[in-house]
Design a protein around this motif. Structure first.
Motif, mmCIF file in Angstrom:
data_model
loop_
_atom_site.group_PDB
_atom_site.id
_atom_site.type_symbol
_atom_site.label_atom_id
_atom_site.label_comp_id
_atom_site.label_asym_id
_atom_site.label_seq_id
_atom_site.Cartn_x
_atom_site.Cartn_y
_atom_site.Cartn_z
ATOM 1 N N THR A 22 -26.542 9.756 12.519
ATOM 2 C CA THR A 22 -25.368 8.870 12.500
ATOM 3 C C THR A 22 -24.906 8.565 13.919
ATOM 4 N N THR A 23 -24.847 9.594 14.753
ATOM 5 C CA THR A 23 -24.431 9.393 16.144
ATOM 6 C C THR A 23 -25.417 8.487 16.873
ATOM 7 N N ALA A 24 -26.709 8.720 16.678
ATOM 8 C CA ALA A 24 -27.728 7.885 17.327
ATOM 9 C C ALA A 24 -27.620 6.439 16.854
ATOM 10 N N ALA A 25 -27.347 6.243 15.573
ATOM 11 C CA ALA A 25 -27.193 4.876 15.049
ATOM 12 C C ALA A 25 -25.977 4.194 15.661
ATOM 13 N N ARG A 26 -24.879 4.928 15.807
ATOM 14 C CA ARG A 26 -23.674 4.355 16.429
ATOM 15 C C ARG A 26 -23.930 3.979 17.884
ATOM 16 N N ILE A 27 -24.597 4.870 18.603
ATOM 17 C CA ILE A 27 -24.902 4.589 20.009
ATOM 18 C C ILE A 27 -25.806 3.362 20.107
ATOM 19 N N SER A 28 -26.810 3.286 19.236
ATOM 20 C CA SER A 28 -27.719 2.137 19.254
ATOM 21 C C SER A 28 -26.974 0.846 18.957
ATOM 22 N N ALA A 29 -26.067 0.882 17.985
ATOM 23 C CA ALA A 29 -25.280 -0.310 17.652
ATOM 24 C C ALA A 29 -24.410 -0.737 18.832
ATOM 25 N N LYS A 30 -23.794 0.237 19.487
ATOM 26 C CA LYS A 30 -22.940 -0.084 20.639
ATOM 27 C C LYS A 30 -23.770 -0.678 21.768
ATOM 28 N N ILE A 31 -24.933 -0.116 22.024
ATOM 29 C CA ILE A 31 -25.808 -0.624 23.076
ATOM 30 C C ILE A 31 -26.227 -2.060 22.759
ATOM 31 N N GLU A 32 -26.554 -2.325 21.502
ATOM 32 C CA GLU A 32 -26.964 -3.669 21.097
ATOM 33 C C GLU A 32 -25.827 -4.674 21.272
ATOM 34 N N VAL A 33 -24.618 -4.289 20.891
ATOM 35 C CA VAL A 33 -23.469 -5.173 21.064
ATOM 36 C C VAL A 33 -23.226 -5.445 22.546
ATOM 37 N N GLU A 34 -23.316 -4.406 23.376
ATOM 38 C CA GLU A 34 -23.122 -4.593 24.813
ATOM 39 C C GLU A 34 -24.177 -5.526 25.395
ATOM 40 N N ARG A 35 -25.419 -5.411 24.920
ATOM 41 C CA ARG A 35 -26.478 -6.312 25.394
ATOM 42 C C ARG A 35 -26.191 -7.753 24.992
ATOM 43 N N GLU A 36 -25.750 -7.941 23.766
ATOM 44 C CA GLU A 36 -25.428 -9.294 23.306
ATOM 45 C C GLU A 36 -24.287 -9.885 24.114
ATOM 46 N N VAL A 37 -23.246 -9.079 24.358
ATOM 47 C CA VAL A 37 -22.116 -9.552 25.155
ATOM 48 C C VAL A 37 -22.576 -9.886 26.570
ATOM 49 N N ASP A 38 -23.403 -9.029 27.164
ATOM 50 C CA ASP A 38 -23.916 -9.291 28.509
ATOM 51 C C ASP A 38 -24.721 -10.585 28.549
ATOM 52 N N THR A 39 -25.501 -10.842 27.501
ATOM 53 C CA THR A 39 -26.297 -12.065 27.430
ATOM 54 C C THR A 39 -25.397 -13.293 27.357
ATOM 55 N N VAL A 40 -24.376 -13.234 26.512
ATOM 56 C CA VAL A 40 -23.457 -14.362 26.386
ATOM 57 C C VAL A 40 -22.715 -14.595 27.698
ATOM 58 N N ILE A 41 -22.253 -13.520 28.324
ATOM 59 C CA ILE A 41 -21.535 -13.653 29.593
ATOM 60 C C ILE A 41 -22.449 -14.242 30.670
ATOM 61 N N ALA A 42 -23.709 -13.802 30.711
ATOM 62 C CA ALA A 42 -24.647 -14.346 31.696
ATOM 63 C C ALA A 42 -24.860 -15.844 31.465
ATOM 64 N N GLY A 43 -24.954 -16.242 30.202
ATOM 65 C CA GLY A 43 -25.092 -17.663 29.890
ATOM 66 C C GLY A 43 -23.880 -18.470 30.327
#
Length: 179
Positions: free
Chosen positions: A96-117
């Motif tokens: 569960t903890t690993a899944a939460r961390i993975s979800a947070k990392i994915e959201v941060e990557r998406e946000v970083d991608t949008v901000i870079a755009g």
């Protein structure tokens, strides 16, 4: 902190795999150390932490205390919340903890991608007025002569330049937001 969070996720996934394979919690951390060392090398932050953890485990220190020490030193919220959990179905808690961390990392990557755009769009928008003026000047200079040939035109264009500079300053402040 983001790198440590990713490495920690991989470490606890290795611990979960070792627990499912039948290792005790103490031996699972040792097995995780071997896997993480193969994955990230000896110089990685998490490898050094696992080496320290396993040395403390050999000295019969409590795993929960060791995890709490890591959580305090790391300052990473996910490690802190993981360290607070004790007892229960440890492999499930780890998954569960690993899944939460993975979800947070994915959201941060998406946000970083949008901000870079958006930053790229802002840079393009900041140079476009100059290209438009240069094109108009080359293609039909008489079209923009009224803008620079009299006092009213100079005042209007100066005001437009000030508004443009202000918009670019706002654009920079908005695009420098950290999540």
């Amino acid at each position: 902190a983001k790198k440590l969070m990713i490495e920690f996720r991989d470490a606890i996934q290795a611990v979960a795999a070792a627990l499912l394979a039948g290792y005790s919690i103490e031996h699972a951390w040792k097995e995780a150390e071997r896997e993480i060392m193969d994955l990230y090398g000896k110089e990685a932050m998490i490898t050094k932490e696992l080496i320290q953890m396993n040395a403390k485990i050999k000295l019969n220190r409590n795993v929960e205390e060791i995890l709490h020490d890591l959580a305090v030193r790391s300052g990473v919220e996910e490690i802190q919340s993981f360290a607070e959990i004790s007892g229960g179905d440890f492999p499930q808690i780890i998954r569960t903890t690993a899944a939460r961390i993975s979800a947070k990392i994915e959201v941060e990557r998406e946000v970083d991608t949008v901000i870079a755009g958006k930053k790229l769009e802002g840079k393009i928008m900041s140079v476009m007025p100059f290209f438009i003026l240069a094109y108009l000047n080359l293609a039909s200079g008489e079209f923009i002569d009224p803008l620079y040939g009299n006092l009213a035109g100079v005042l209007v264009m100066s005001a437009a330049l000030l508004v443009f500079v202000g918009a670019m300053a706002i654009n920079r402040r908005i695009s420098d937001i950290r999540v």
